[in-house]
Enzyme design. Sequence first.
Site, mmCIF file in Angstrom:
data_model
loop_
_atom_site.group_PDB
_atom_site.id
_atom_site.type_symbol
_atom_site.label_atom_id
_atom_site.label_comp_id
_atom_site.label_asym_id
_atom_site.label_seq_id
_atom_site.Cartn_x
_atom_site.Cartn_y
_atom_site.Cartn_z
ATOM 1 N NE ARG A 66 -2.323 -1.483 3.400
ATOM 2 C CZ ARG A 66 -2.096 -2.763 3.692
ATOM 3 N NH1 ARG A 66 -2.534 -3.707 2.901
ATOM 4 N NH2 ARG A 66 -1.417 -3.101 4.773
ATOM 5 C CD GLU A 103 2.515 -10.847 17.948
ATOM 6 O OE1 GLU A 103 1.899 -10.468 16.927
ATOM 7 O OE2 GLU A 103 1.977 -11.083 19.033
HETATM 8 P P1 AMP Z 1 5.265 -2.758 11.145
HETATM 9 O O1 AMP Z 1 6.479 -3.369 10.510
HETATM 10 O O2 AMP Z 1 4.805 -3.498 12.368
HETATM 11 O O3 AMP Z 1 5.440 -1.280 11.411
HETATM 12 O O4 AMP Z 1 4.057 -2.932 10.120
HETATM 13 C C1 AMP Z 1 3.865 -2.027 9.099
HETATM 14 C C2 AMP Z 1 3.351 -2.678 7.851
HETATM 15 O O5 AMP Z 1 2.296 -3.594 8.099
HETATM 16 C C3 AMP Z 1 2.809 -1.616 6.931
HETATM 17 O O6 AMP Z 1 3.304 -1.836 5.605
HETATM 18 C C4 AMP Z 1 1.298 -1.734 7.011
HETATM 19 O O7 AMP Z 1 0.716 -1.644 5.747
HETATM 20 C C5 AMP Z 1 1.039 -3.092 7.649
HETATM 21 N N1 AMP Z 1 0.160 -3.030 8.847
HETATM 22 C C6 AMP Z 1 0.521 -3.305 10.131
HETATM 23 N N2 AMP Z 1 -0.503 -3.179 10.978
HETATM 24 C C7 AMP Z 1 -1.567 -2.793 10.228
HETATM 25 C C8 AMP Z 1 -2.936 -2.453 10.526
HETATM 26 N N3 AMP Z 1 -3.442 -2.503 11.772
HETATM 27 N N4 AMP Z 1 -3.734 -2.072 9.502
HETATM 28 C C9 AMP Z 1 -3.250 -2.007 8.237
HETATM 29 N N5 AMP Z 1 -1.988 -2.309 7.889
HETATM 30 C C10 AMP Z 1 -1.143 -2.698 8.867
#
Ligand code: AMP
Length: 178
Positions: A66, A103
């Site tokens: 996205r 995780e």
């Molecule tokens: P992180 O590495 O944990 O910061 O996760 C970020 C990535 O996961 C991004 O590319 C987001 O598009 C996706 N993502 C994580 N959590 C969500 C959420 N609650 N809703 C939508 N996309 C998420």
Amino acid sequence: MSQTIATPREIEQAIRNVPDFPKPGIQFKDITPVLADPRLFAGAIDLLTEKFKPGMVDAVVGIDARGFIFAAAAAVKLRAGFVPVRKKGKLPYQTIEQDYALEYGSATVAMHMDALQPGARVLLIDDLLATGGTAAAAAALVKKLGANILEAGFLIELKFLNGREKLKGFPMRSIVVY
Ligand code: AMP
């Protein structure tokens, strides 16, 4: 040129919360209603690029998948190139890779080894900052190629997950904070 034509509050109101997607306990932030609204989509790009004018940024790096939507639109607006950071195994040419912790287990992101020139001025964009693992890995790829991150921008930040901690040292912008 164009003015900011939507407020963070309006964007927030358009973001759809989808409980238990893609798995139980996750509240998915669905940005498709923002994309579908011409004023909000343009407004989101204006807010993400607010600090910059054409000529100030060489490349906008977008994160799979996205993030591509916002990064590509920002790149066109700033007359900059667009560079994708993809999940491992998707890019056709030679890549550099970066692992990061999930995780449970780990994941790997990749970028073409010639995607950025040393010293390139980069804006890093994704739709959402959660734990920050993905963005930090993407930032590490940019640094490996010797480019400089001017700012890391996110449409949404889930503040309670402390993703900011992993991006210490980079200027950061998030439009809607939960
Ligand atoms: P992180 O590495 O944990 O910061 O996760 C970020 C990535 O996961 C991004 O590319 C987001 O598009 C996706 N993502 C994580 N959590 C969500 C959420 N609650 N809703 C939508 N996309 C998420």
